[in-house]
Scaffold this motif. Sequence first.
Motif, PDB file in Angstrom:
ATOM      1  N   CYS A  85       2.759  -5.744 -12.135  1.00  7.19           N
ATOM      2  CA  CYS A  85       2.449  -6.715 -13.190  1.00  7.19           C
ATOM      3  C   CYS A  85       3.655  -7.614 -13.423  1.00  7.19           C
ATOM      4  CB  CYS A  85       1.961  -5.996 -14.441  1.00  7.19           C
ATOM      5  SG  CYS A  85       2.987  -6.045 -15.882  1.00  7.19           S
ATOM      6  N   THR A  88       5.623  -7.904 -15.784  1.00  3.99           N
ATOM      7  CA  THR A  88       6.778  -7.197 -16.342  1.00  3.99           C
ATOM      8  C   THR A  88       7.631  -6.584 -15.219  1.00  3.99           C
ATOM      9  OG1 THR A  88       5.429  -6.693 -18.251  1.00  3.99           O
ATOM     10  CG2 THR A  88       7.452  -5.451 -18.053  1.00  3.99           C
ATOM     11  N   GLU A 128      -3.778  -0.965 -19.534  1.00  3.16           N
ATOM     12  CA  GLU A 128      -2.705  -1.619 -20.314  1.00  3.16           C
ATOM     13  C   GLU A 128      -2.817  -3.136 -20.325  1.00  3.16           C
ATOM     14  OE1 GLU A 128       1.116  -3.547 -21.026  1.00  3.16           O
ATOM     15  OE2 GLU A 128       0.419  -3.150 -18.999  1.00  3.16           O
ATOM     16  N   HIS A 153       4.381   0.749 -14.653  1.00  2.00           N
ATOM     17  CA  HIS A 153       3.852   1.287 -15.915  1.00  2.00           C
ATOM     18  C   HIS A 153       2.331   1.212 -16.017  1.00  2.00           C
ATOM     19  CE1 HIS A 153       4.425  -3.010 -16.571  1.00  2.00           C
ATOM     20  NE2 HIS A 153       3.344  -2.912 -17.318  1.00  2.00           N
ATOM     21  N   GLU A 154       1.666   0.617 -15.035  1.00  2.00           N
ATOM     22  CA  GLU A 154       0.199   0.582 -15.058  1.00  2.00           C
ATOM     23  C   GLU A 154      -0.271   1.571 -13.995  1.00  2.00           C
ATOM     24  OE1 GLU A 154      -0.991  -3.494 -14.440  1.00  2.00           O
ATOM     25  OE2 GLU A 154       0.214  -4.197 -16.112  1.00  2.00           O
TER      26      GLU A 154
HETATM   27 ZN   LIG Z   1       1.837  -4.525 -17.407  1.00  2.00          ZN
END
Ligand SMILES: [Zn+2]
Length: 340
Positions: free
Chosen positions: A37, A39, A145, A59-60
Motif C-alpha cells: 500500500c 504507506t 484496512e 500491514h495489510e
Molecule cells: Zn495500508
Amino acid sequence: MKAAVYSAPKKVKLKEVAIPRINDEEILVRVKVALTCGTDRKLYLRGHPLFSPPFILGHEFAGEVVKAGKKVRRVKEGMRVVAANSAPCHSCFYCKRGQEELCENLLIRLSGAFAEYIAVPEPIVKDNLFEIPKDITYQEAAFLEPLACAVHGIEEAGIRLSDTVVINGAGPMGLLLLQLAKLQGAKVIITDLSKERISLAKRLGADKTINVTRIKDEIKTIEELTEGKGADVAIEAVGIPEVWEKTISMVRKGGKAILFGGCPSKTSIKIDTQLFHYNEITIKGVFHHTPNYVKKAFDLICRKTINTNSLVTKEYPLTKIKDVLEKIVNHQGLKFAIVP
Ligand SMILES: [Zn+2]
Ligand SMILES: [Zn+2]
C-alpha cells in the motif's frame, strides 16, 4: 522465518529472523497474503517516526492462526483470519468522544506482514480481528484496512442520492472510494493521469473520467460538467498539496471537500478566504479508521459488494520483495499481493 526487514531508507533485505513470540492474550498468524500500500512506499523511502529500525514491513494481511494465547477466547488454531493494523485504547480523551481514529494510544500500530508469521497484539485481537468466511479468499479479506479508511472517508463525505462527487486520484484508495460513492447513489467523476487507472475506473463504475494530462483546467472542466456550480463533494485521494487546493476549488457553494490523501510533512496549502467564507464550503481532513469502520468494511467484503480483485496488479512470492518495492516506488501497478 523469512521476513522483509527494513534497516534504513531504501534498505530492505529478506532475512531469516526468529518467529515472533506471543503472550497469553496474543495470537500468531501464518501470513497467507499481504498487500502493498501507499504507506509501504513512504516507509520504504523515508522510514516512520513510530517504528524504529530494524522492523518488518507490511500491514495489510490475512492468514491462518497457528497459535492462540491461553487467554484468547474467540480465536482458535486453524482459523482463517484478517486483522486491521491498529486498535484504539477506548479510554483516552478522543476515544471517549467517539473519535477513535485520533486515539492518543493508537501506537499499537501493527507492522510485520511481509513475513511468514506475524504476532497480533491483544487490543487488535479484541477489537479488529475477524474470521474470514469460507467463500472469501485471503486476498479479498486483506483489503480490510484500506477499505476501512475508505469507508471512513465516505461516511464523512455525507453523500446524498444523486449528488455529483469528484474523486481526484484513481489509485487503489480512489478506486475503493469510487465504488463506495456509487453505493451511496452518487454520480462520480474521477480524475487521474494514468490511462490504465482511468480505464479501470470506468470498469468499476465511474460515470465520467478525466485524464488530467489531456485538459488545461481541471477546475473549469468540473464546473462545465456541473452546470457551472461545482461538485457537491470533492475528494482528494493522492496526497499532493496542489491537488488538495484544486479539490477545494471544485466544490459548489455549500459543498464539501474531503482531504483524504496524506501529504508529505511540512507542506501547506493556500485557501481563498472569500471562497471559503461566502461559498460556505466545508473542508474536512480524514485519517485512518475506527473499529466501527473496520466492521463495516468487513461486512462489505463478506457481501462481495466491492470489487477488490481488480485492484491487485500481480502476485509475487516474498522472495521478490525488493522488486515489488521498486515497482511501487516507480508507481507501477496498483497493489501487489505478496505470498510468503
Ligand atoms: Zn495500508
Ligand atoms: Zn484512545
